[in-house]
Write a protein that holds these residues in place. Sequence first.
Motif, PDB file in Angstrom:
ATOM      1  N   TYR A 106       0.952  -1.148  -0.018  1.00 17.46           N
ATOM      2  CA  TYR A 106       0.053   0.057  -0.167  1.00 17.46           C
ATOM      3  C   TYR A 106       0.952   1.412  -0.053  1.00 17.46           C
ATOM      4  CZ  TYR A 106      -3.232  -3.256   2.088  1.00 17.46           C
ATOM      5  OH  TYR A 106      -4.141  -4.401   2.405  1.00 17.46           O
ATOM      6  N   ILE A 107       0.364   2.183  -0.559  1.00 21.90           N
ATOM      7  CA  ILE A 107       0.758   3.587  -0.232  1.00 21.90           C
ATOM      8  C   ILE A 107      -0.360   4.362   0.380  1.00 21.90           C
ATOM      9  CG2 ILE A 107       1.553   5.907  -1.196  1.00 21.90           C
ATOM     10  CD1 ILE A 107       2.600   4.064  -3.850  1.00 21.90           C
ATOM     11  N   LEU A 108      -0.257   4.748   1.443  1.00 28.60           N
ATOM     12  CA  LEU A 108      -1.446   5.322   2.386  1.00 28.60           C
ATOM     13  C   LEU A 108      -1.279   6.865   2.638  1.00 28.60           C
ATOM     14  CD1 LEU A 108      -1.709   2.378   4.817  1.00 28.60           C
ATOM     15  CD2 LEU A 108      -2.856   2.572   2.532  1.00 28.60           C
ATOM     16  N   LEU A 109      -2.230   7.610   2.430  1.00 33.95           N
ATOM     17  CA  LEU A 109      -2.253   9.077   2.649  1.00 33.95           C
ATOM     18  C   LEU A 109      -3.009   9.545   3.684  1.00 33.95           C
ATOM     19  CD1 LEU A 109      -2.185   9.708  -1.220  1.00 33.95           C
ATOM     20  CD2 LEU A 109      -0.280   9.668   0.305  1.00 33.95           C
ATOM     21  N   THR A 110      -2.758  10.083   4.611  1.00 31.39           N
ATOM     22  CA  THR A 110      -3.473  10.727   5.570  1.00 31.39           C
ATOM     23  C   THR A 110      -4.245  11.781   5.362  1.00 31.39           C
ATOM     24  OG1 THR A 110      -1.557  12.122   6.531  1.00 31.39           O
ATOM     25  CG2 THR A 110      -1.729  10.034   7.483  1.00 31.39           C
ATOM     26  N   HIS A 111      -3.875  12.499   4.284  1.00 37.03           N
ATOM     27  CA  HIS A 111      -4.607  13.746   3.429  1.00 37.03           C
ATOM     28  C   HIS A 111      -4.257  14.034   2.319  1.00 37.03           C
ATOM     29  CE1 HIS A 111      -1.619  15.845   5.861  1.00 37.03           C
ATOM     30  NE2 HIS A 111      -2.079  16.905   5.244  1.00 37.03           N
ATOM     31  N   GLY A 112      -4.754  14.843   1.568  1.00 37.81           N
ATOM     32  CA  GLY A 112      -4.340  15.117   0.223  1.00 37.81           C
ATOM     33  C   GLY A 112      -3.270  16.376  -0.199  1.00 37.81           C
ATOM     34  N   HIS A 113      -2.839  16.890   0.854  1.00 39.96           N
ATOM     35  CA  HIS A 113      -2.014  18.099   0.487  1.00 39.96           C
ATOM     36  C   HIS A 113      -0.770  17.631  -0.045  1.00 39.96           C
ATOM     37  CE1 HIS A 113      -3.911  20.733   4.198  1.00 39.96           C
ATOM     38  NE2 HIS A 113      -4.778  20.486   2.993  1.00 39.96           N
TER      39      HIS A 113
ATOM     40  N   GLU B 224       5.778   8.865  -8.883  1.00 41.27           N
ATOM     41  CA  GLU B 224       7.032   8.405  -8.938  1.00 41.27           C
ATOM     42  C   GLU B 224       7.150   6.883  -8.472  1.00 41.27           C
ATOM     43  OE1 GLU B 224      11.915   9.428  -8.641  1.00 41.27           O
ATOM     44  OE2 GLU B 224      10.393  10.682  -8.303  1.00 41.27           O
ATOM     45  N   LEU B 225       6.351   6.686  -7.013  1.00 42.98           N
ATOM     46  CA  LEU B 225       6.530   5.379  -6.258  1.00 42.98           C
ATOM     47  C   LEU B 225       5.711   4.502  -7.369  1.00 42.98           C
ATOM     48  CD1 LEU B 225       6.301   6.214  -2.661  1.00 42.98           C
ATOM     49  CD2 LEU B 225       8.264   5.515  -3.907  1.00 42.98           C
ATOM     50  N   GLN B 226       4.516   5.069  -7.750  1.00 41.99           N
ATOM     51  CA  GLN B 226       3.560   4.226  -8.691  1.00 41.99           C
ATOM     52  C   GLN B 226       4.261   3.726  -9.878  1.00 41.99           C
ATOM     53  OE1 GLN B 226      -0.031   6.973  -9.200  1.00 41.99           O
ATOM     54  NE2 GLN B 226      -1.103   5.114  -8.494  1.00 41.99           N
ATOM     55  N   LYS B 227       5.323   4.356 -10.387  1.00 41.70           N
ATOM     56  CA  LYS B 227       6.013   3.889 -11.544  1.00 41.70           C
ATOM     57  C   LYS B 227       6.880   2.649 -11.111  1.00 41.70           C
ATOM     58  CE  LYS B 227       5.793   8.165 -14.195  1.00 41.70           C
ATOM     59  NZ  LYS B 227       6.457   9.161 -14.614  1.00 41.70           N
ATOM     60  N   ALA B 228       7.599   3.106  -9.852  1.00 39.91           N
ATOM     61  CA  ALA B 228       8.564   2.073  -9.331  1.00 39.91           C
ATOM     62  C   ALA B 228       7.695   0.727  -8.634  1.00 39.91           C
ATOM     63  CB  ALA B 228       9.545   2.693  -8.455  1.00 39.91           C
ATOM     64  N   LEU B 229       6.401   0.924  -8.294  1.00 38.96           N
ATOM     65  CA  LEU B 229       6.143  -0.074  -7.366  1.00 38.96           C
ATOM     66  C   LEU B 229       4.491  -0.046  -8.013  1.00 38.96           C
ATOM     67  CD1 LEU B 229       7.085   1.384  -3.969  1.00 38.96           C
ATOM     68  CD2 LEU B 229       8.246  -0.535  -5.033  1.00 38.96           C
ATOM     69  N   PRO B 230       4.323  -0.838  -9.234  1.00 35.93           N
ATOM     70  CA  PRO B 230       3.104  -0.848  -9.791  1.00 35.93           C
ATOM     71  C   PRO B 230       1.903  -1.680  -8.977  1.00 35.93           C
ATOM     72  CG  PRO B 230       4.706  -2.060 -11.037  1.00 35.93           C
ATOM     73  CD  PRO B 230       5.540  -1.419 -10.053  1.00 35.93           C
ATOM     74  N   GLN B 231       2.497  -2.621  -8.174  1.00 35.93           N
ATOM     75  CA  GLN B 231       1.789  -3.428  -7.498  1.00 35.93           C
ATOM     76  C   GLN B 231       1.179  -2.922  -6.185  1.00 35.93           C
ATOM     77  OE1 GLN B 231       4.931  -3.595  -6.941  1.00 35.93           O
ATOM     78  NE2 GLN B 231       5.407  -3.482  -4.805  1.00 35.93           N
ATOM     79  N   ALA B 232       1.514  -1.757  -5.802  1.00 36.72           N
ATOM     80  CA  ALA B 232       1.213  -0.837  -4.576  1.00 36.72           C
ATOM     81  C   ALA B 232      -0.139  -0.373  -4.667  1.00 36.72           C
ATOM     82  CB  ALA B 232       2.358   0.010  -4.074  1.00 36.72           C
TER      83      ALA B 232
ATOM     84  N   PHE C 252      -4.122  20.139  -3.282  1.00 42.72           N
ATOM     85  CA  PHE C 252      -4.711  18.682  -3.452  1.00 42.72           C
ATOM     86  C   PHE C 252      -4.339  18.338  -5.033  1.00 42.72           C
ATOM     87  CE2 PHE C 252      -7.334  20.825  -0.335  1.00 42.72           C
ATOM     88  CZ  PHE C 252      -7.528  19.969   0.712  1.00 42.72           C
ATOM     89  N   PRO C 253      -3.029  18.298  -5.167  1.00 42.56           N
ATOM     90  CA  PRO C 253      -2.654  17.936  -6.630  1.00 42.56           C
ATOM     91  C   PRO C 253      -2.829  16.277  -7.031  1.00 42.56           C
ATOM     92  CG  PRO C 253      -0.846  17.767  -5.304  1.00 42.56           C
ATOM     93  CD  PRO C 253      -1.773  18.199  -4.347  1.00 42.56           C
ATOM     94  N   LEU C 254      -3.377  15.537  -6.214  1.00 46.79           N
ATOM     95  CA  LEU C 254      -3.087  14.086  -6.526  1.00 46.79           C
ATOM     96  C   LEU C 254      -4.198  13.725  -7.456  1.00 46.79           C
ATOM     97  CD1 LEU C 254      -1.515  11.507  -5.479  1.00 46.79           C
ATOM     98  CD2 LEU C 254      -3.775  10.924  -4.076  1.00 46.79           C
ATOM     99  N   ARG C 255      -5.037  14.518  -7.802  1.00 50.83           N
ATOM    100  CA  ARG C 255      -6.207  13.814  -8.889  1.00 50.83           C
ATOM    101  C   ARG C 255      -5.432  14.096 -10.170  1.00 50.83           C
ATOM    102  NH1 ARG C 255     -12.187  16.356  -9.254  1.00 50.83           N
ATOM    103  NH2 ARG C 255     -13.234  14.898 -10.794  1.00 50.83           N
ATOM    104  N   GLY C 256      -4.786  14.937 -10.280  1.00 45.09           N
ATOM    105  CA  GLY C 256      -3.959  14.895 -11.523  1.00 45.09           C
ATOM    106  C   GLY C 256      -2.631  14.310 -11.946  1.00 45.09           C
ATOM    107  N   GLN C 257      -2.199  13.642 -10.716  1.00 47.11           N
ATOM    108  CA  GLN C 257      -0.883  13.079 -10.787  1.00 47.11           C
ATOM    109  C   GLN C 257      -0.936  11.534 -10.486  1.00 47.11           C
ATOM    110  OE1 GLN C 257       1.347  15.166  -7.801  1.00 47.11           O
ATOM    111  NE2 GLN C 257       1.418  17.094  -8.966  1.00 47.11           N
ATOM    112  N   ALA C 258      -2.014  11.161 -10.223  1.00 51.81           N
ATOM    113  CA  ALA C 258      -2.030   9.653  -9.803  1.00 51.81           C
ATOM    114  C   ALA C 258      -3.000   8.952 -10.727  1.00 51.81           C
ATOM    115  CB  ALA C 258      -1.870   9.348  -8.442  1.00 51.81           C
ATOM    116  N   GLU C 259      -2.742   7.592 -10.853  1.00 54.02           N
ATOM    117  CA  GLU C 259      -3.787   6.815 -11.436  1.00 54.02           C
ATOM    118  C   GLU C 259      -4.249   5.490 -10.674  1.00 54.02           C
ATOM    119  OE1 GLU C 259      -2.211   5.299 -15.218  1.00 54.02           O
ATOM    120  OE2 GLU C 259      -2.287   7.482 -16.045  1.00 54.02           O
ATOM    121  N   GLY C 260      -5.441   4.893 -10.951  1.00 53.45           N
ATOM    122  CA  GLY C 260      -6.081   3.809 -10.090  1.00 53.45           C
ATOM    123  C   GLY C 260      -5.982   3.972  -8.572  1.00 53.45           C
ATOM    124  N   VAL C 261      -6.484   5.341  -8.000  1.00 55.54           N
ATOM    125  CA  VAL C 261      -6.365   5.697  -6.789  1.00 55.54           C
ATOM    126  C   VAL C 261      -7.718   4.999  -6.196  1.00 55.54           C
ATOM    127  CG1 VAL C 261      -6.462   7.232  -4.989  1.00 55.54           C
ATOM    128  CG2 VAL C 261      -4.927   7.663  -6.848  1.00 55.54           C
TER     129      VAL C 261
END
Length: 204
Positions: A49-56, A65-73, A90-99
């Motif tokens: 898992y990559i776990l986020l306490t909030h979206g800031h 970058e971690l998603q690219k290196a750890l596609p199973q997470a 709150f930039p995550l919406r435009g930077q990550a996939e499969g959240v």
Amino acid sequence: MNVKMLQVGPLGTNCYILEDEASHQAAVIDPGGDAPAILEALDGAEVRYILLTHGHYDHTGGVAELQKALPQAEVYIHEKDFLGVDASLFPLRGQAEGVKFYGEGDRLPLGGLEIQVLHTPGHSEGGVTLRCGSLLFCGDTLFAGSCGRTDFPGGSVPKLLTSLRRLGKLEGDFQVCPGHMDVSTLEEERKSNPYLRQALREAP
């Protein structure tokens, strides 16, 4: 369990690596930047898992970058912060996939460990505290001697006090692992943290 803490990103965010020592499964909590340093610190652990306490941004800056290196997470965040209105915060919406989204009462298995999600808004609408055994990963809800600010979009003093009260009323002692600065204990914060003490005094 094994826990490592790294200070990452431009604001020195505390990123935690929580590992079940028996299975070597791990969760990366709040990777705010410096993904290469986080990957090196994993030391062969299997990241589930990559776990986020909030979206800031200072807590999510290393996710892509971690998603690219750890596609199973699997990446988890509370839905209210994934849909945050201010893209600079709150930039995550435009930077990550499969959240994926988690919320109050959800439980995530990690080898022989279990991570429980407590919705603790106030610093942001989607703030959560992650409880695992005697550990509380509080993000920017509770700090050693302080608490998170409430002047960002989605911040709320009444909600933060309610969240602090909830944490303060947990039975027993816990190690408080905040999003910035030093670790502490819940018992120490009950005694000396003016914001937590205020929240407990105002308890209904």
